[in-house]
Write a protein that holds these residues in place. Structure first.
Motif, PDB file in Angstrom:
ATOM      1  N   UNK A   1       0.829  -1.208   0.000  1.00 22.80           N
ATOM      2  CA  UNK A   1       0.000   0.000   0.000  1.00 22.80           C
ATOM      3  C   UNK A   1       0.861   1.253   0.000  1.00 22.80           C
ATOM      4  N   UNK A   2       0.405   2.273  -0.738  1.00 28.31           N
ATOM      5  CA  UNK A   2       1.015   3.600  -0.618  1.00 28.31           C
ATOM      6  C   UNK A   2       0.414   4.296   0.606  1.00 28.31           C
ATOM      7  N   UNK A   3       1.287   4.964   1.379  1.00 25.55           N
ATOM      8  CA  UNK A   3       0.764   5.680   2.544  1.00 25.55           C
ATOM      9  C   UNK A   3       1.505   7.004   2.696  1.00 25.55           C
ATOM     10  N   UNK A   4       0.913   7.905   3.493  1.00 27.21           N
ATOM     11  CA  UNK A   4       1.609   9.170   3.782  1.00 27.21           C
ATOM     12  C   UNK A   4       1.757   9.334   5.284  1.00 27.21           C
ATOM     13  N   UNK A   5       1.947  10.554   5.751  1.00 27.88           N
ATOM     14  CA  UNK A   5       2.377  10.779   7.136  1.00 27.88           C
ATOM     15  C   UNK A   5       1.496  10.058   8.153  1.00 27.88           C
ATOM     16  N   UNK A   6       2.128   9.575   9.200  1.00 26.27           N
ATOM     17  CA  UNK A   6       1.497   8.887  10.320  1.00 26.27           C
ATOM     18  C   UNK A   6       0.768   7.605   9.914  1.00 26.27           C
ATOM     19  N   UNK A   7       1.222   7.003   8.836  1.00 23.22           N
ATOM     20  CA  UNK A   7       0.685   5.702   8.473  1.00 23.22           C
ATOM     21  C   UNK A   7      -0.715   5.705   7.905  1.00 23.22           C
ATOM     22  N   UNK A   8      -1.140   6.810   7.287  1.00 24.18           N
ATOM     23  CA  UNK A   8      -2.493   6.878   6.728  1.00 24.18           C
ATOM     24  C   UNK A   8      -2.481   6.482   5.252  1.00 24.18           C
ATOM     25  N   UNK A   9      -3.496   5.727   4.856  1.00 27.16           N
ATOM     26  CA  UNK A   9      -3.617   5.255   3.483  1.00 27.16           C
ATOM     27  C   UNK A   9      -3.660   6.425   2.511  1.00 27.16           C
ATOM     28  N   UNK A  10      -2.867   6.350   1.446  1.00 24.98           N
ATOM     29  CA  UNK A  10      -2.873   7.407   0.426  1.00 24.98           C
ATOM     30  C   UNK A  10      -4.161   7.332  -0.387  1.00 24.98           C
ATOM     31  N   UNK A  11      -4.707   8.493  -0.754  1.00 21.01           N
ATOM     32  CA  UNK A  11      -5.933   8.522  -1.567  1.00 21.01           C
ATOM     33  C   UNK A  11      -5.664   9.119  -2.952  1.00 21.01           C
ATOM     34  N   UNK A  12      -4.390   9.341  -3.255  1.00 22.43           N
ATOM     35  CA  UNK A  12      -4.008   9.925  -4.554  1.00 22.43           C
ATOM     36  C   UNK A  12      -4.092   8.869  -5.659  1.00 22.43           C
ATOM     37  N   UNK A  13      -4.229   9.298  -6.916  1.00 24.29           N
ATOM     38  CA  UNK A  13      -4.249   8.343  -8.033  1.00 24.29           C
ATOM     39  C   UNK A  13      -2.883   7.681  -8.220  1.00 24.29           C
ATOM     40  N   UNK A  14      -2.886   6.574  -8.950  1.00 28.63           N
ATOM     41  CA  UNK A  14      -1.658   5.877  -9.347  1.00 28.63           C
ATOM     42  C   UNK A  14      -0.734   6.879 -10.061  1.00 28.63           C
ATOM     43  N   UNK A  15       0.522   6.930  -9.637  1.00 31.07           N
ATOM     44  CA  UNK A  15       1.458   7.914 -10.188  1.00 31.07           C
ATOM     45  C   UNK A  15       1.633   7.745 -11.704  1.00 31.07           C
ATOM     46  N   UNK A  16       1.511   8.837 -12.454  1.00 32.00           N
ATOM     47  CA  UNK A  16       1.620   8.781 -13.917  1.00 32.00           C
ATOM     48  C   UNK A  16       2.978   8.284 -14.371  1.00 32.00           C
ATOM     49  N   UNK A  17       3.999   8.596 -13.593  1.00 35.54           N
ATOM     50  CA  UNK A  17       5.355   8.177 -13.962  1.00 35.54           C
ATOM     51  C   UNK A  17       5.553   6.672 -13.954  1.00 35.54           C
ATOM     52  N   UNK A  18       4.612   5.936 -13.341  1.00 37.20           N
ATOM     53  CA  UNK A  18       4.713   4.476 -13.300  1.00 37.20           C
ATOM     54  C   UNK A  18       4.093   3.825 -14.530  1.00 37.20           C
ATOM     55  N   UNK A  19       3.509   4.642 -15.404  1.00 36.18           N
ATOM     56  CA  UNK A  19       2.892   4.089 -16.602  1.00 36.18           C
ATOM     57  C   UNK A  19       1.477   3.619 -16.341  1.00 36.18           C
TER      58      UNK A  19
ATOM     59  N   UNK B   1       4.803  -3.146 -13.048  1.00 37.27           N
ATOM     60  CA  UNK B   1       4.156  -2.357 -11.990  1.00 37.27           C
ATOM     61  C   UNK B   1       2.685  -2.186 -12.315  1.00 37.27           C
ATOM     62  N   UNK B   2       1.817  -2.713 -11.445  1.00 39.07           N
ATOM     63  CA  UNK B   2       0.384  -2.565 -11.656  1.00 39.07           C
ATOM     64  C   UNK B   2      -0.270  -2.238 -10.307  1.00 39.07           C
ATOM     65  N   UNK B   3      -1.587  -2.287 -10.282  1.00 38.15           N
ATOM     66  CA  UNK B   3      -2.312  -2.127  -9.022  1.00 38.15           C
ATOM     67  C   UNK B   3      -3.160  -3.367  -8.816  1.00 38.15           C
ATOM     68  N   UNK B   4      -3.490  -3.643  -7.563  1.00 36.69           N
ATOM     69  CA  UNK B   4      -4.341  -4.795  -7.286  1.00 36.69           C
ATOM     70  C   UNK B   4      -5.777  -4.319  -7.082  1.00 36.69           C
ATOM     71  N   UNK B   5      -6.305  -4.418  -5.881  1.00 35.92           N
ATOM     72  CA  UNK B   5      -7.710  -4.049  -5.671  1.00 35.92           C
ATOM     73  C   UNK B   5      -7.931  -2.539  -5.702  1.00 35.92           C
ATOM     74  N   UNK B   6      -7.058  -1.849  -5.013  1.00 38.24           N
ATOM     75  CA  UNK B   6      -7.238  -0.409  -4.806  1.00 38.24           C
ATOM     76  C   UNK B   6      -6.230   0.397  -5.612  1.00 38.24           C
ATOM     77  N   UNK B   7      -6.583   1.637  -5.878  1.00 39.95           N
ATOM     78  CA  UNK B   7      -5.675   2.563  -6.562  1.00 39.95           C
ATOM     79  C   UNK B   7      -4.382   2.725  -5.765  1.00 39.95           C
ATOM     80  N   UNK B   8      -4.473   2.567  -4.438  1.00 40.98           N
ATOM     81  CA  UNK B   8      -3.284   2.742  -3.591  1.00 40.98           C
ATOM     82  C   UNK B   8      -2.543   1.433  -3.317  1.00 40.98           C
ATOM     83  N   UNK B   9      -3.070   0.303  -3.824  1.00 38.62           N
ATOM     84  CA  UNK B   9      -2.427  -0.993  -3.578  1.00 38.62           C
ATOM     85  C   UNK B   9      -1.593  -1.389  -4.801  1.00 38.62           C
TER      86      UNK B   9
END
Length: 512
Positions: free
Chosen positions: A21-39, A47-55
């Motif tokens: 999972x992508x996360x930000x400060x204090x261990x909270x789940x990121x809600x941002x979209x999949x990074x464009x630089x990852x294709x 590099x793909x995603x599983x269930x969630x945009x942040x997974x």
């Protein structure tokens, strides 16, 4: 197997899929979209995603060399981290802090029919089981034996005979995996605790103890594999058998075609809005939750079961590995070597057919190890005759035989790495607190909660990744794949000739 049988163990095929999972400060789940630089997550081969945009899910190609696969995973982690700004990768299987089920964004794959279907499948999972269960992270280990091994075992055969022999052998391996695979959560389970936000509003009869906002079971190994985690009660009545590829496919195909009263209540398309792909027990084959799966690489437009029916079992996918929190890539070389040994042993060891009674017996053994595996003297059941043996005695018996295989593997590959793996893990049999779950729970108590463990390790691994130098790939190669994947997605979207309704109608025509 004698060392004179060539160098078959130099040719084992391995591939790894690691979720995080992508996360930000204090261990909270990121809600941002999949990074464009990852294709494009629809078409990027690494590099793909599983269930969630942040997974995120990182995928290696098949490799015959352990250092290579470790290097590939390190490079993929480094490249991904470099495109994520200040966000980090959560180093644990159980999720970081999640505000609510609805705060988890479903993975997006663009406007193509195939991309929309992937998102709709996930929408169906959300309606059926909730999103929290779906963002638990794991590591999947894909494994195959070389033709040289089958030549040694079966001698000269026609193509059809070889296909059947391999499938029978892999299903024998799968049955032994169900019998003895509880060794994997025992040694490598890494989810004895979870954030209380994960069970908010859910009933559980488990006798949890508490450290701050962390709930834990003192002797648990892998809550990820428990009823709280990545399992599915609705599927326990399916009774899919593993005695042959024919029996397995028959059970799987029945599940895909069996209507579910419970899921029918959700509705499929309500007021013009799709809620799930269909209301059967399984929307598609991938919804079957299993600790191990028989697999074959599918051809274009082919479903997994069709690939198996066409060509038999090509490899197996081990799905019961928690993310190793003490490895920056979620899995260690020692774990890979143990899986080499254990899966080879499972193939070479006699494997009688398994009835429903024995299936229930292994489920009970696994569940015991998952919830209380580090209890000294824990007894497990042997078959349906009522005979019992302690986990320690049973594990030592298996290791007596694993060591013989380790000697052959070391002789073929040089060095003593497999023998060392056996020696190190044997120590954990009689010292449960040396297992990964034991070490993780100790660190959780020391730091005052699982969130603090995740943040400390996540920060440490972030620094390591940012200073990492490419070993297997290069920045240019990974940038090129990201660019190629975006173009590939665009081409798929432009080539669609059907409406989404027509596409689904055509895809599921085989069910009629």
């Amino acid at each position: 197997m004698a060392a004179s049988h060539g160098e078959v163990f130099k040719q084992l095929g391995r591939g790894i899929e690691r979720e995080t999972l992508r996360y930000h400060e204090q261990g909270k789940l990121a809600s941002t979209p999949h990074a464009k630089g990852l294709g494009s997550p629809l078409t990027n081969k690494w590099i793909t995603t599983d269930y969630s945009e942040s997974l995120l899910e990182f995928i290696t190609p098949v490799s015959h060399d352990i250092p290579t696969i470790i290097s590939q995973l390190n490079d993929i982690h480094h490249f991904s981290q470099s495109k994520m700004g200040q966000e980090k990768l959560w180093p644990l299987s159980m999720p970081c802090f999640v505000e609510s089920d609805d705060s988890i964004q479903l993975a997006q794959y663009g406007t193509s029919n195939s991309g929309q279907m992937k998102t709709l499948y996930r929408k169906g999972l959300k309606h059926r089981y909730g999103s929290l269960m779906q963002i638990i992270s794991g590591v999947h280990f894909n494994f195959s034996f070389p033709e040289a091994l089958w030549d040694n075992l079966f001698g000269e055969q026609s193509e059809q005979e070889r296909q059947q022999s391999k499938s029978d052998a892999y299903f024998g391996l799968i049955r032994n995996y169900y019998r003895f695979g509880w060794l994997i959560p025992y040694f490598f389970g890494a989810s004895p605790a979870l954030c209380s936000s994960f069970v908010a509003g859910r009933e559980s009869s488990l006798p949890f103890e508490k450290i701050g906002e962390t709930l834990y079971l003192p002797k648990a190994t892998s809550l990820r594999l428990s009823d709280l985690g990545y399992t599915n009660d609705a599927q326990s009545s399916l009774k899919i058998g593993f005695n042959s590829i024919e029996q397995y496919l028959e059970g799987l195909n029945k599940a895909i075609r069996t209507p579910s009263e419970e899921f029918a209540k959700i509705g499929v398309k309500v007021d013009g809005d799709y809620r799930q792909l269909n209301s059967n027990v399984l929307q598609i084959e991938n919804e079957l939750y299993a600790p191990i799966r028989p697999k074959r690489v599918a051809e274009r437009g082919e479903k997994p079961s069709e690939a198996l029916e066409r060509g038999g079992v090509e490899y197996i996918e081990v799905r019961s590995l928690d993310v190793n929190p003490f490895s920056p890539i979620g899995i260690s070389e020692q774990q890979i070597r143990f899986l080499d040994l254990f899966l080879t042993w499972s193939l070479l060891t006699k494997s009688d057919s398994m009835d429903n009674c024995e299936l229930e017996c292994w489920r009970e053994n696994w569940n015991k190890v998952i919830l209380e595996g580090r209890t000294p003297g824990l007894e497990l059941q042997i078959g349906c005759q009522g005979e019992r043996l302690s986990l320690q005695k049973w594990a030592h018996r298996v290791f007596d035989e694993l060591e013989q295989i380790a000697a052959v593997m070391d002789a073929q590959q040089g060095g003593e790495e497999y023998a060392k793996t056996c020696f190190a893990l044997r120590q954990c049999i009689d010292n449960p607190e040396q297992t990964i779950s034991g070490q993780l729970l100790e660190l959780t108590k020391e730091l005052g909660g699982l969130g603090k463990v995740g943040c400390q390790l996540g920060e440490e691994y972030y620094s390591q990744r940012m200073s990492h130098q490419y070993q297997a790939y290069s920045e240019k190669l990974m940038e090129e794949e990201a660019t190629r994947s975006i173009e590939a997605q665009r081409e798929i979207e432009q080539s669609d000739q059907m409406t989404f309704d027509e596409f689904l109608e055509d895809y599921f025509s085989y069910l009629k």
